[in-house]
Design a protein around this motif. Structure first.
Motif, PDB file in Angstrom:
ATOM      1  N   ASP A 142     -34.773 115.777  33.495  1.00 23.08           N
ATOM      2  CA  ASP A 142     -34.978 115.321  34.874  1.00 23.08           C
ATOM      3  C   ASP A 142     -36.144 116.053  35.556  1.00 23.08           C
ATOM      4  OD1 ASP A 142     -33.777 117.756  35.176  1.00 23.08           O
ATOM      5  OD2 ASP A 142     -32.144 117.074  36.481  1.00 23.08           O
ATOM      6  N   GLN A 143     -36.691 117.058  34.875  1.00 26.34           N
ATOM      7  CA  GLN A 143     -37.859 117.759  35.437  1.00 26.34           C
ATOM      8  C   GLN A 143     -39.151 117.312  34.750  1.00 26.34           C
ATOM      9  OE1 GLN A 143     -36.128 121.535  34.332  1.00 26.34           O
ATOM     10  NE2 GLN A 143     -35.707 122.072  36.471  1.00 26.34           N
ATOM     11  N   LEU A 144     -39.009 116.303  33.869  1.00 24.25           N
ATOM     12  CA  LEU A 144     -40.179 115.819  33.125  1.00 24.25           C
ATOM     13  C   LEU A 144     -40.499 114.380  33.521  1.00 24.25           C
ATOM     14  CD1 LEU A 144     -39.149 117.048  29.537  1.00 24.25           C
ATOM     15  CD2 LEU A 144     -40.700 118.193  31.125  1.00 24.25           C
ATOM     16  N   SER A 145     -41.779 114.026  33.392  1.00 24.87           N
ATOM     17  CA  SER A 145     -42.157 112.624  33.661  1.00 24.87           C
ATOM     18  C   SER A 145     -41.708 111.759  32.481  1.00 24.87           C
ATOM     19  CB  SER A 145     -43.678 112.529  33.822  1.00 24.87           C
ATOM     20  OG  SER A 145     -44.293 112.728  32.561  1.00 24.87           O
ATOM     21  N   GLY A 146     -41.771 110.438  32.678  1.00 21.47           N
ATOM     22  CA  GLY A 146     -41.371 109.525  31.613  1.00 21.47           C
ATOM     23  C   GLY A 146     -42.188 109.750  30.345  1.00 21.47           C
ATOM     24  N   GLY A 147     -43.506 109.930  30.514  1.00 18.41           N
ATOM     25  CA  GLY A 147     -44.390 110.138  29.369  1.00 18.41           C
ATOM     26  C   GLY A 147     -44.026 111.433  28.640  1.00 18.41           C
ATOM     27  N   GLU A 148     -43.764 112.476  29.447  1.00 22.31           N
ATOM     28  CA  GLU A 148     -43.404 113.774  28.834  1.00 22.31           C
ATOM     29  C   GLU A 148     -42.091 113.655  28.067  1.00 22.31           C
ATOM     30  OE1 GLU A 148     -45.414 117.032  31.863  1.00 22.31           O
ATOM     31  OE2 GLU A 148     -43.528 116.070  32.436  1.00 22.31           O
ATOM     32  N   GLN A 149     -41.132 112.952  28.657  1.00 19.44           N
ATOM     33  CA  GLN A 149     -39.844 112.777  27.981  1.00 19.44           C
ATOM     34  C   GLN A 149     -40.025 112.045  26.654  1.00 19.44           C
ATOM     35  OE1 GLN A 149     -36.326 111.492  30.280  1.00 19.44           O
ATOM     36  NE2 GLN A 149     -37.546 111.831  32.119  1.00 19.44           N
ATOM     37  N   ALA A 172     -42.452 100.830  26.540  1.00 24.83           N
ATOM     38  CA  ALA A 172     -42.040  99.779  27.492  1.00 24.83           C
ATOM     39  C   ALA A 172     -41.792 100.322  28.897  1.00 24.83           C
ATOM     40  CB  ALA A 172     -40.787  99.080  26.970  1.00 24.83           C
ATOM     41  N   ASN A 173     -41.325 101.549  28.996  1.00 23.10           N
ATOM     42  CA  ASN A 173     -41.035 102.096  30.324  1.00 23.10           C
ATOM     43  C   ASN A 173     -42.112 103.070  30.806  1.00 23.10           C
ATOM     44  OD1 ASN A 173     -38.686 100.668  30.683  1.00 23.10           O
ATOM     45  ND2 ASN A 173     -37.402 102.235  29.744  1.00 23.10           N
ATOM     46  N   LEU A 174     -43.267 103.009  30.177  1.00 19.39           N
ATOM     47  CA  LEU A 174     -44.342 103.943  30.554  1.00 19.39           C
ATOM     48  C   LEU A 174     -45.517 103.190  31.166  1.00 19.39           C
ATOM     49  CD1 LEU A 174     -44.440 106.155  27.309  1.00 19.39           C
ATOM     50  CD2 LEU A 174     -43.274 106.652  29.463  1.00 19.39           C
ATOM     51  N   ASN A 178     -49.725 106.850  30.096  1.00 16.77           N
ATOM     52  CA  ASN A 178     -48.682 107.539  29.324  1.00 16.77           C
ATOM     53  C   ASN A 178     -48.383 106.790  28.033  1.00 16.77           C
ATOM     54  OD1 ASN A 178     -47.777 110.026  30.554  1.00 16.77           O
ATOM     55  ND2 ASN A 178     -47.239 108.760  32.328  1.00 16.77           N
ATOM     56  N   GLY A 179     -48.387 105.458  28.116  1.00 17.88           N
ATOM     57  CA  GLY A 179     -48.157 104.637  26.931  1.00 17.88           C
ATOM     58  C   GLY A 179     -49.216 104.918  25.875  1.00 17.88           C
ATOM     59  N   ARG A 180     -50.462 105.008  26.333  1.00 14.09           N
ATOM     60  CA  ARG A 180     -51.566 105.265  25.391  1.00 14.09           C
ATOM     61  C   ARG A 180     -51.407 106.654  24.763  1.00 14.09           C
ATOM     62  NH1 ARG A 180     -55.741 104.690  28.687  1.00 14.09           N
ATOM     63  NH2 ARG A 180     -55.970 106.925  29.001  1.00 14.09           N
ATOM     64  N   GLN A 181     -51.076 107.631  25.630  1.00 15.51           N
ATOM     65  CA  GLN A 181     -50.913 109.012  25.121  1.00 15.51           C
ATOM     66  C   GLN A 181     -49.848 109.074  24.026  1.00 15.51           C
ATOM     67  OE1 GLN A 181     -50.139 112.211  27.859  1.00 15.51           O
ATOM     68  NE2 GLN A 181     -51.757 111.523  29.234  1.00 15.51           N
ATOM     69  N   VAL A 182     -48.712 108.407  24.308  1.00 13.30           N
ATOM     70  CA  VAL A 182     -47.615 108.433  23.341  1.00 13.30           C
ATOM     71  C   VAL A 182     -48.039 107.774  22.039  1.00 13.30           C
ATOM     72  CG1 VAL A 182     -45.298 107.489  22.841  1.00 13.30           C
ATOM     73  CG2 VAL A 182     -45.742 108.618  25.022  1.00 13.30           C
ATOM     74  N   MET A 183     -48.738 106.635  22.130  1.00 12.74           N
ATOM     75  CA  MET A 183     -49.168 105.940  20.911  1.00 12.74           C
ATOM     76  C   MET A 183     -50.193 106.771  20.135  1.00 12.74           C
ATOM     77  SD  MET A 183     -47.329 103.372  20.543  1.00 12.74           S
ATOM     78  CE  MET A 183     -48.079 102.887  19.004  1.00 12.74           C
ATOM     79  N   GLN A 184     -51.058 107.445  20.889  1.00  9.90           N
ATOM     80  CA  GLN A 184     -52.072 108.269  20.217  1.00  9.90           C
ATOM     81  C   GLN A 184     -51.418 109.455  19.492  1.00  9.90           C
ATOM     82  OE1 GLN A 184     -54.792 109.071  23.433  1.00  9.90           O
ATOM     83  NE2 GLN A 184     -56.016 107.236  23.015  1.00  9.90           N
TER      84      GLN A 184
END
Lengths: 228, 405
Positions: A142-149, A172-174, A178-184
């Motif tokens: 709960d202290q992290l952003s969606g991308g961080e989680q 889907a929820n980013l 953040n979506g790009r970061q996660v995919m990278q």
């Protein structure tokens, strides 16, 4: 080397008298190190196929092989054991345990594998670095952003050195960044660790990262080709 | 394993108020049951102590076939030369005191009021009269050669408006089946804090009792106190004599022992009922937790946690709630028992005949009773929590991940 294979798999869900064929005679083979996207509209069977590959569900008929082993013959505990060491999951919702810190969430699969504390510490720190979350190690979800989680979820999936990581709509929820970061990150880890990634998506921005794109429609594979 | 506990502990912290209220329910139940256990134990101990000091002693030597309820004064139902027999018994190493007692039924009359009493003829010098001597509220104790004096209990004195120096008439059964009546003076009023006996027993010097009843040199029983009551069976074996039998305190207090067994069974039932209710509160909390955390259970299953590990996690939460409740209830229950152990509960005269219940119950909590209650609370809570734990363990991962339970 083939890490996963499904042969003529069907999955029928029955609600009351109504039967829904989520998968209908699907056969697919996944080689080690692939970065594969399962694409298709909602209800096409992407998630169901991922669940079968992840030993979370059993097919109505057909066979599922993980690392050459027929997992349809395994009982509930044996499938849990297989998941623990061989399969990592990244879900659409940021599936972290809310009472545990980022560090502890990543450590959890290693605890289940009975790894020693020093081994666990080293592996968790390595993964936190790999997903750029070392600074946030002791924050709770709960202290992290969606991308961080989601980055923590990727690190957790990688923790036990799995054969493959299954990601269901991981962006889907980013938001776009953040979506790009996660995919990278996933792509980088795939290239560096040679871990197999299979992700279900219908987001065209995500599909562009895939080496192989398997398209499903109405529970059948309608296309199996290169992404890029 | 320790990590299950860490996770379980943190899970309970998610809804602190709910967890605290669940533990509180168990804690209050435990505190109440500890008090009840102390109450029952105190009541039984007090009744046994009163009986040993006032009624049964540790041993009774009496004629074969003597029926204490009949208070027979027929010579064949009495012991001859009782002082000599008592003196012989007193020579035994384990014996603290042995004294003859003669019991007779009678009627005490004052003005136009009459009350049935039990006349207890005692050797005033005997140490076994200590409860009466120490409980003397007014007047003086009996002397061996007193031919007119009696002692009466406070409830009887209050009921008849008597005090030290009052004159009364006493009608007593005699050995030849007739009655004898004589005027007496109340020398003193005593209280043994045992209303059932104090309203009934009239103390009289043994010699006078033997005279008025015509028992002559005979007594109903030899009342024996031992240095250690556990020696009773051994000492009973050592006392042999023609036409006499020796009864131990266990045999003489059979009703009380049976009552104690019954009260233990009743207490166990009460424990199970109260702990069953409190366990239900905890089960309810955990069932809510399973429903709220279905998706989380799915995640844990997905990363490889087996059903029994998920079960352990929920049982650990139940264990923490139970330990929290016990940790809260134990000091409260202990403090209540300590307080009422000093102050006592006033219960007055229960009106139960055959058992010497005191007018005040002092709680007495034994380590055995407390630990058995606490272990029962923990086990019962864990057993009841198996339901939500199994519920969580049986969730299908794929359905749980979608929040279906």
């Amino acid at each position: 080397m083939e890490v996963a294979k499904v042969t003529d798999v069907t999955r029928v869900y029955k609600v009351g008298e109504v039967e829904t064929h989520a998968l209908n005679g699907v056969s697919l083979s996944i080689e080690a190190g692939e970065f594969t996207a399962l694409v298709g509209p909602s209800g096409s069977g992407k998630t169901t196929l991922l669940q079968l590959l992840g030993c979370l569900d059993q097919p109505t008929s057909g066979k599922v092989f993980i690392n050459g082993k027929d997992v349809t013959q395994l009982n509930r505990n044996q499938r849990a054991d297989l998941r623990k060491g061989a399969i990592g999951f990244v879900f659409q919702f940021f599936a972290l345990i809310p009472t545990l810190t980022a560090y502890e969430n990543i450590e959890m699969p290693l605890l289940l594998l009975g790894k020693k504390p020093s081994e666990r510490r080293q592996r968790v720190m390595e993964l936190l670095d790999a997903v750029g979350m070392a600074e946030r190690a002791h924050h709770r979800p709960d202290q992290l952003s969606g991308g961080e989680q989601q980055r923590v979820a990727v690190a957790r999936a990688l923790a036990p050195h799995p054969l493959m990581i299954l990601a269901d709509e991981p962006t889907a929820n980013l938001d776009t960044d953040n979506g790009r970061q996660v995919m990278q990150i996933m792509q980088k880890l795939n290239q560096e660790t040679k871990t197999t990634f299979i992700f279900a998506t219908h987001d065209p921005r995500v599909i562009q990262y895939a080496q192989r794109v398997v398209t499903l429609r109405d529970g059948k594979i309608v296309d199996d080709g290169n992404g890029k | 394993m320790i990590n299950y506990f860490r996770l379980a502990y943190r899970n309970l912290g998610r809804n602190r108020r709910r967890s605290a209220l669940s533990a509180l329910a168990l804690g209050l139940g435990v505190a109440l049951l500890l008090l009840m256990a102390g109450f029952f134990e105190g009541e039984m101990r007090s009744a046994m102590e009163s009986s040993l000091r006032l009624q049964s002693g540790h041993l009774q030597v009496r004629p074969v076939g003597y029926e204490e309820d009949k208070l027979s004064l027929a010579w064949e139902d009495l012991i001859e030369n009782p002082e000599q027999v008592a003196a012989q018994i007193a020579t035994l190493e384990a014996v603290a005191d042995a004294a003859p007692r003669l019991m007779a039924s009678g009627i005490l009359t004052v003005r136009d009021e009459a009350v049935g009493v039990q006349v207890l003829g005692v050797d005033p010098a005997s140490a076994s009269n200590a409860p009466y001597r120490e409980g003397l509220l007014s007047g003086s104790f009996l002397e061996a050669d007193d031919r007119e004096g009696i002692l009466i209990g406070r409830p009887l004195a209050e009921a008849l408006g008597l005090s030290a120096g009052s004159k009364v008439n006493l009608l007593v059964n005699t050995s030849d089946g007739l009655v004898n009546e004589q005027a007496f003076v109340v020398r003193g009023v005593y209280s043994t804090a045992t209303p059932t006996l104090d309203k009934l027993v009239v103390l009289m010097p043994l010699a006078k009792t033997q005279t008025i009843t015509g028992a002559q040199n005979r007594a109903s029983i030899i009342f024996v106190l031992l240095k250690d009551r556990e020696q009773a069976p051994v000492v009973a074996q050592a006392i042999q004599g023609k036409n006499i039998e020796v009864k131990t305190w266990q045999e003489l207090n059979q009703l009380l022992i049976e009552t104690e067994n019954f009260s233990n069974a009743y207490l166990l039932l009460l424990n199970l009922i109260v702990l069953g209710v409190t366990a239900t509160v905890i089960v309810n909390t955990l069932v809510m937790a399973v429903f709220e955390r279905t998706r989380e259970v799915g995640i844990l299953a997905a990363i490889g946690m087996k059903g029994r590990q998920i079960m352990t996690l929920f049982l650990a939460e139940a264990g923490f709630l139970a330990l929290g409740g016990i940790g809260f209830g134990l000091p409260i229950g202990w403090a209540l028992c300590a307080y009422f152990g000093k102050k006592g509960f006033y219960i007055g005269d229960l009106g139960i005949t055959g058992m010497a219940f005191g007018e005040r119950i002092y709680t007495y909590l034994t380590l055995e009773a407390a630990s058995s209650l606490l272990i029962t609370a923990l086990i019962l809570t864990l057993l009841a929590s198996l339901y939500p734990a199994i519920l969580a363990a049986r969730l299908e991962p794929v359905e749980a991940l979608h929040g279906k339970n």
